[in-house]
Scaffold this motif. Structure first.
Motif, PDB file in Angstrom:
ATOM      1  N   ALA A 107      16.463 -46.435   7.334  1.00 21.21           N
ATOM      2  CA  ALA A 107      15.891 -45.640   8.422  1.00 21.21           C
ATOM      3  C   ALA A 107      16.663 -45.843   9.721  1.00 21.21           C
ATOM      4  O   ALA A 107      16.924 -44.883  10.463  1.00 21.21           O
ATOM      5  N   SER A 108      17.049 -47.086   9.989  1.00 19.58           N
ATOM      6  CA  SER A 108      17.775 -47.410  11.213  1.00 19.58           C
ATOM      7  C   SER A 108      19.138 -46.726  11.258  1.00 19.58           C
ATOM      8  O   SER A 108      19.533 -46.149  12.283  1.00 19.58           O
ATOM      9  N   ILE A 109      19.861 -46.782  10.149  1.00 17.17           N
ATOM     10  CA  ILE A 109      21.188 -46.169  10.089  1.00 17.17           C
ATOM     11  C   ILE A 109      21.094 -44.656  10.240  1.00 17.17           C
ATOM     12  O   ILE A 109      21.878 -44.033  10.961  1.00 17.17           O
ATOM     13  N   ALA A 110      20.130 -44.051   9.566  1.00 24.14           N
ATOM     14  CA  ALA A 110      19.968 -42.600   9.637  1.00 24.14           C
ATOM     15  C   ALA A 110      19.669 -42.153  11.075  1.00 24.14           C
ATOM     16  O   ALA A 110      20.238 -41.162  11.555  1.00 24.14           O
ATOM     17  N   GLU A 111      18.811 -42.885  11.762  1.00 25.09           N
ATOM     18  CA  GLU A 111      18.455 -42.537  13.141  1.00 25.09           C
ATOM     19  C   GLU A 111      19.656 -42.714  14.069  1.00 25.09           C
ATOM     20  O   GLU A 111      19.945 -41.848  14.912  1.00 25.09           O
ATOM     21  N   THR A 112      20.349 -43.837  13.910  1.00 23.63           N
ATOM     22  CA  THR A 112      21.530 -44.099  14.737  1.00 23.63           C
ATOM     23  C   THR A 112      22.583 -43.019  14.536  1.00 23.63           C
ATOM     24  O   THR A 112      23.161 -42.503  15.505  1.00 23.63           O
ATOM     25  N   ALA A 113      22.835 -42.667  13.282  1.00 19.67           N
ATOM     26  CA  ALA A 113      23.853 -41.659  12.975  1.00 19.67           C
ATOM     27  C   ALA A 113      23.475 -40.293  13.541  1.00 19.67           C
ATOM     28  O   ALA A 113      24.328 -39.559  14.050  1.00 19.67           O
ATOM     29  N   PHE A 114      22.195 -39.952  13.472  1.00 22.68           N
ATOM     30  CA  PHE A 114      21.743 -38.673  14.021  1.00 22.68           C
ATOM     31  C   PHE A 114      22.029 -38.612  15.521  1.00 22.68           C
ATOM     32  O   PHE A 114      22.542 -37.606  16.031  1.00 22.68           O
ATOM     33  N   ASN A 115      21.703 -39.686  16.236  1.00 23.69           N
ATOM     34  CA  ASN A 115      21.954 -39.721  17.681  1.00 23.69           C
ATOM     35  C   ASN A 115      23.449 -39.650  17.989  1.00 23.69           C
ATOM     36  O   ASN A 115      23.874 -38.978  18.942  1.00 23.69           O
ATOM     37  N   GLU A 116      24.251 -40.328  17.170  1.00 22.51           N
ATOM     38  CA  GLU A 116      25.700 -40.316  17.381  1.00 22.51           C
ATOM     39  C   GLU A 116      26.294 -38.923  17.157  1.00 22.51           C
ATOM     40  O   GLU A 116      27.231 -38.521  17.841  1.00 22.51           O
ATOM     41  N   ASP A 211      14.980 -40.372  40.042  1.00 20.80           N
ATOM     42  CA  ASP A 211      14.265 -39.146  39.664  1.00 20.80           C
ATOM     43  C   ASP A 211      15.069 -38.219  38.760  1.00 20.80           C
ATOM     44  O   ASP A 211      15.051 -36.993  38.917  1.00 20.80           O
ATOM     45  N   MET A 212      15.751 -38.781  37.799  1.00 13.56           N
ATOM     46  CA  MET A 212      16.622 -37.988  36.929  1.00 13.56           C
ATOM     47  C   MET A 212      16.032 -37.713  35.545  1.00 13.56           C
ATOM     48  O   MET A 212      16.739 -37.253  34.649  1.00 13.56           O
ATOM     49  N   LYS A 213      14.748 -37.956  35.359  1.00 12.45           N
ATOM     50  CA  LYS A 213      14.135 -37.789  34.032  1.00 12.45           C
ATOM     51  C   LYS A 213      14.284 -36.358  33.516  1.00 12.45           C
ATOM     52  O   LYS A 213      14.724 -36.129  32.381  1.00 12.45           O
ATOM     53  N   THR A 214      13.921 -35.374  34.331  1.00 11.26           N
ATOM     54  CA  THR A 214      13.999 -33.977  33.898  1.00 11.26           C
ATOM     55  C   THR A 214      15.439 -33.565  33.622  1.00 11.26           C
ATOM     56  O   THR A 214      15.729 -32.899  32.616  1.00 11.26           O
ATOM     57  N   TYR A 215      16.353 -33.963  34.489  1.00 10.79           N
ATOM     58  CA  TYR A 215      17.769 -33.627  34.312  1.00 10.79           C
ATOM     59  C   TYR A 215      18.306 -34.205  33.002  1.00 10.79           C
ATOM     60  O   TYR A 215      18.999 -33.507  32.246  1.00 10.79           O
ATOM     61  N   GLN A 221      19.986 -33.330  27.571  1.00 11.39           N
ATOM     62  CA  GLN A 221      19.354 -33.379  26.243  1.00 11.39           C
ATOM     63  C   GLN A 221      19.614 -34.702  25.535  1.00 11.39           C
ATOM     64  O   GLN A 221      20.087 -34.742  24.392  1.00 11.39           O
ATOM     65  N   LEU A 222      19.293 -35.782  26.227  1.00 11.38           N
ATOM     66  CA  LEU A 222      19.513 -37.116  25.670  1.00 11.38           C
ATOM     67  C   LEU A 222      18.511 -37.416  24.561  1.00 11.38           C
ATOM     68  O   LEU A 222      17.346 -37.030  24.630  1.00 11.38           O
ATOM     69  N   ASN A 223      18.987 -38.139  23.564  1.00 10.34           N
ATOM     70  CA  ASN A 223      18.141 -38.535  22.440  1.00 10.34           C
ATOM     71  C   ASN A 223      17.766 -40.009  22.497  1.00 10.34           C
ATOM     72  O   ASN A 223      16.813 -40.427  21.840  1.00 10.34           O
ATOM     73  N   ALA A 224      18.538 -40.793  23.238  1.00 11.09           N
ATOM     74  CA  ALA A 224      18.301 -42.236  23.253  1.00 11.09           C
ATOM     75  C   ALA A 224      18.842 -42.837  24.547  1.00 11.09           C
ATOM     76  O   ALA A 224      19.686 -42.241  25.218  1.00 11.09           O
ATOM     77  N   PHE A 225      18.334 -44.018  24.880  1.00 12.46           N
ATOM     78  CA  PHE A 225      18.797 -44.763  26.049  1.00 12.46           C
ATOM     79  C   PHE A 225      19.158 -46.184  25.625  1.00 12.46           C
ATOM     80  O   PHE A 225      18.501 -46.742  24.743  1.00 12.46           O
TER      81      PHE A 225
END
Length: 259
Positions: A107-116, A211-215, A221-225
């Motif tokens: 699950a971890s690898i699949a999620e990481t790869a999707f974000n990449e 105040d950059m949350k909306t931007y 279109q960020l998927n991860a931080f």
């Protein structure tokens, strides 16, 4: 005679290709690093940088594109393993996930790869036009940063991974303090009132824009931080990276190109 010459040409070409092909060995035992989730997680953080440039090989040691490599990882059937190499380039190969491996690894690898993959798709595109005011009241726009390499860190106060890398990114700023053509800016979700006291306790050497949350959610279109951007002097996204180590490697490469 022509047939013999043709055969000799083929043999020479084949030999040349074989000489250029190198099958590197895994730097670790692929079965060992996936016995436990903790073991895999530690290995991945220390040795695998999917955000950076690397030579990708499939499970049969055939070269494939980075995009294809990441796509295979989203299936949850493979782990990426670094290969030994006497070359400067990184070599990663796909290895099957063992049936007995912890399902959290898959699950971890699949999620990481999707974000990449989402990050990789942005590379080569112009960075969206912007006009920000940092906490010091400075106006920062595409025009004010024209002709500079721009490094952007996207984060927020309650992101543990974002805060953990503060020492590394602060050191990065120090390393390039003499490069007036490199500018470091961070986009934070939080308000100025939240950031001011926080940054007193935990300083960040970047210019900080609040105040950059909306931007970040709608425009970038960020998927991860955290997420890091390197933008070249023409305003093109060179790299989108998920950690400070990958950022360090990529910025070193870009700074040499643009010096």
């Amino acid at each position: 005679m022509k047939k013999q010459l043709y055969t000799l040409t083929l043999l020479l070409a084949f030999g040349s290709c074989m000489a250029q092909t190198k099958f590197w060995k895994p730097a670790v035992n692929p079965s060992e690093v996936q016995k436990t989730y903790l073991g895999w997680n530690n290995y991945q953080k220390s040795h695998i940088m999917l955000s950076t440039d690397f030579v990708a090989l499939d499970a049969k040691s055939n070269p494939i594109t980075k995009a294809a490599f990441l796509q295979e990882l989203t299936s949850g059937n493979y782990i990426p393993v670094a290969l030994e190499s006497d070359k400067a380039a990184l070599y990663y190969q796909l290895f099957k996930i063992e049936p007995t491996s912890d399902t959290s690894i898959k699950a971890s690898i699949a999620e990481t790869a999707f974000n990449e993959i989402q990050n990789y798709k942005k590379e080569g595109e112009p960075f969206p036009a912007f006009s920000f005011h940092d906490l010091e009241g400075n106006l920062i726009t595409n025009e004010t940063l024209k002709g500079k390499i721009v490094v952007i860190k996207c984060w927020y106060i309650h992101c543990a991974a974002c805060l953990k890398e503060f020492p590394e990114v602060n050191q990065l700023v120090a390393n390039y303090k003499d490069r007036t053509d490199i500018f470091f800016i961070s986009l934070a979700e939080d308000t100025p009132e939240q950031l001011a006291p926080f940054l007193v306790r935990k300083p960040l050497s970047y210019a900080v824009v609040p105040d950059m949350k909306t931007y970040m959610n709608l425009t970038l279109q960020l998927n991860a931080f955290p997420t890091h951007y390197i933008i070249n002097k023409e305003g093109i996204i060179v790299k989108v990276l998920s950690d400070s180590h990958s950022l360090e490697v990529a910025l070193k490469k870009e700074s040499l190109i643009e010096k």
